[in-house]
Design an enzyme around this catalytic site. Sequence first.
Site, PDB file in Angstrom:
ATOM      1  N   ASP A 150      -8.588 -36.372  41.664  1.00  0.00           N
ATOM      2  CA  ASP A 150      -9.227 -35.359  40.813  1.00  0.00           C
ATOM      3  C   ASP A 150     -10.663 -35.537  40.247  1.00  0.00           C
ATOM      4  O   ASP A 150     -11.285 -34.875  39.501  1.00  0.00           O
ATOM      5  CB  ASP A 150      -8.338 -35.027  39.605  1.00  0.00           C
ATOM      6  CG  ASP A 150      -7.930 -36.248  38.646  1.00  0.00           C
ATOM      7  OD1 ASP A 150      -8.745 -37.448  39.122  1.00  0.00           O
ATOM      8  OD2 ASP A 150      -7.361 -36.403  37.734  1.00  0.00           O
ATOM      9  N   SER A 151     -11.356 -36.580  40.890  1.00  0.00           N
ATOM     10  CA  SER A 151     -12.524 -36.887  40.524  1.00  0.00           C
ATOM     11  C   SER A 151     -13.264 -35.692  41.433  1.00  0.00           C
ATOM     12  O   SER A 151     -14.581 -35.602  41.287  1.00  0.00           O
ATOM     13  CB  SER A 151     -13.054 -37.965  41.353  1.00  0.00           C
ATOM     14  OG  SER A 151     -12.611 -38.349  42.543  1.00  0.00           O
ATOM     15  N   ASP A 199      -3.705 -36.217  44.089  1.00  0.00           N
ATOM     16  CA  ASP A 199      -3.966 -36.530  42.254  1.00  0.00           C
ATOM     17  C   ASP A 199      -3.085 -35.216  41.717  1.00  0.00           C
ATOM     18  O   ASP A 199      -3.456 -33.903  42.087  1.00  0.00           O
ATOM     19  CB  ASP A 199      -5.057 -36.689  41.689  1.00  0.00           C
ATOM     20  CG  ASP A 199      -5.506 -38.080  41.432  1.00  0.00           C
ATOM     21  OD1 ASP A 199      -4.666 -38.899  41.541  1.00  0.00           O
ATOM     22  OD2 ASP A 199      -6.930 -38.256  41.324  1.00  0.00           O
ATOM     23  N   LYS A 214      -0.633 -38.809  43.532  1.00  0.00           N
ATOM     24  CA  LYS A 214      -0.817 -39.745  42.658  1.00  0.00           C
ATOM     25  C   LYS A 214      -0.606 -39.320  41.154  1.00  0.00           C
ATOM     26  O   LYS A 214      -1.051 -38.070  41.064  1.00  0.00           O
ATOM     27  CB  LYS A 214      -2.159 -40.448  42.783  1.00  0.00           C
ATOM     28  CG  LYS A 214      -2.642 -41.345  41.849  1.00  0.00           C
ATOM     29  CD  LYS A 214      -3.664 -42.263  42.460  1.00  0.00           C
ATOM     30  CE  LYS A 214      -4.880 -41.653  42.196  1.00  0.00           C
ATOM     31  NZ  LYS A 214      -5.320 -41.342  40.885  1.00  0.00           N
ATOM     32  N   GLU A 221      -1.088 -40.467  36.772  1.00  0.00           N
ATOM     33  CA  GLU A 221      -1.701 -41.575  35.885  1.00  0.00           C
ATOM     34  C   GLU A 221      -0.519 -41.639  34.668  1.00  0.00           C
ATOM     35  O   GLU A 221      -0.258 -40.704  34.325  1.00  0.00           O
ATOM     36  CB  GLU A 221      -2.983 -40.835  35.188  1.00  0.00           C
ATOM     37  CG  GLU A 221      -4.089 -40.860  36.103  1.00  0.00           C
ATOM     38  CD  GLU A 221      -5.527 -40.266  35.635  1.00  0.00           C
ATOM     39  OE1 GLU A 221      -5.610 -40.224  34.423  1.00  0.00           O
ATOM     40  OE2 GLU A 221      -6.352 -40.125  36.222  1.00  0.00           O
ATOM     41  N   GLU A 243      -7.428 -49.370  37.796  1.00  0.00           N
ATOM     42  CA  GLU A 243      -8.899 -49.005  37.669  1.00  0.00           C
ATOM     43  C   GLU A 243      -9.336 -49.740  36.553  1.00  0.00           C
ATOM     44  O   GLU A 243      -8.743 -49.678  35.431  1.00  0.00           O
ATOM     45  CB  GLU A 243      -8.880 -47.468  37.294  1.00  0.00           C
ATOM     46  CG  GLU A 243     -10.475 -46.983  37.194  1.00  0.00           C
ATOM     47  CD  GLU A 243     -10.601 -45.309  37.349  1.00  0.00           C
ATOM     48  OE1 GLU A 243      -9.558 -44.722  38.047  1.00  0.00           O
ATOM     49  OE2 GLU A 243     -11.599 -45.038  37.257  1.00  0.00           O
TER      50      GLU A 243
HETATM   51  O1  KIV Z   1      -9.825 -39.264  41.074  1.00  0.00           O
HETATM   52  C1  KIV Z   1     -10.009 -40.353  41.847  1.00  0.00           C
HETATM   53  O2  KIV Z   1     -11.111 -40.466  42.622  1.00  0.00           O
HETATM   54  C2  KIV Z   1      -9.203 -41.477  41.562  1.00  0.00           C
HETATM   55  C3  KIV Z   1      -9.844 -42.833  41.916  1.00  0.00           C
HETATM   56  C4  KIV Z   1     -11.026 -43.098  41.134  1.00  0.00           C
HETATM   57  C5  KIV Z   1      -8.901 -43.704  42.133  1.00  0.00           C
HETATM   58  O3  KIV Z   1      -8.394 -41.340  40.827  1.00  0.00           O
END
Ligand code: KIV
Length: 273
Positions: A53-54, A92, A122, A124, A191
């Site tokens: 989600d980056s 994510d 994934k 959090e 992280e």
């Molecule tokens: O969203 C992302 O890129 C991440 C990584 C930094 C692990 O969760």
Amino acid sequence: MSTNTIDSTRKVTTRRLIEMKQRGEKISMLTAYDFTSARILDEAGIDTILVGDSASNVMAGNTTTLPITLDQMIYHAKSVVKGVRRALVIVDLPFGSYQGNSKEALASAIRIMKESHAEAVKMEGGAEVAESIQRILSAGIPVMGHLGLTPQSINKFGTYNVRAREEAEAEKLIADAHLLEEIGCFGMVLEKVPAALATRVADEVSIPIIGIGAGGGCDGQVLVMHDMLGLNRGFSPRFLRRYADLHSVITDAVGRYIEDVKHSDFPSTSEQY
Ligand code: KIV
């Protein structure tokens, strides 16, 4: 194709990641959000691609990961999956698509799997999201956890500083890591936590720990592709190693293109019909 892994052509699965940890082979992970980048990473031999989600930051220009939607994550994931043959593709679940409601969490994960054809999701958080994780796992969808600095909670933390330096937070992180293992996650991202803590977690749990700013004791490493390729000039945390300076490469190429156009040097007679 890379030769520094034991089998650089065989499809990577969640089971293979666990086997890699067991035999001490480090796991490589990078983010990608589009077809072309994903194809390059896959052909270079990356083990896993995270549709992070980056994307909210590096693709959409937001200051946090919070605004990105499930539809937008699915769009990025679909593009990535089309470019990948070998790597495991993990997506994510975005902020607001799984917290606090396990039914909605399952529906979100099912949409990602059905519409993008990715192989895992994934999420959090630890105990707070355990019910959602369990529900998703019960539908046969592999889940990777994410502890330590969890950017979707930035408004609670207030900063992107290193997490779990204090004993109470470190103890909670260790308990959460064991919980994620027990309920059936196939791995987790840690992280921005102290290296000693990450090493302890990696030693104590049997599933792979993928670190970002968590030191060399993890079972693998992840970086945001745009950061490690030097596309983001303004982002220089201590944990980031830049493997290229694509900002300079692109600026130079675009500058030369502009010059050529302005001076009628492009196209030449051999570049026209
Ligand atoms: O969203 C992302 O890129 C991440 C990584 C930094 C692990 O969760």
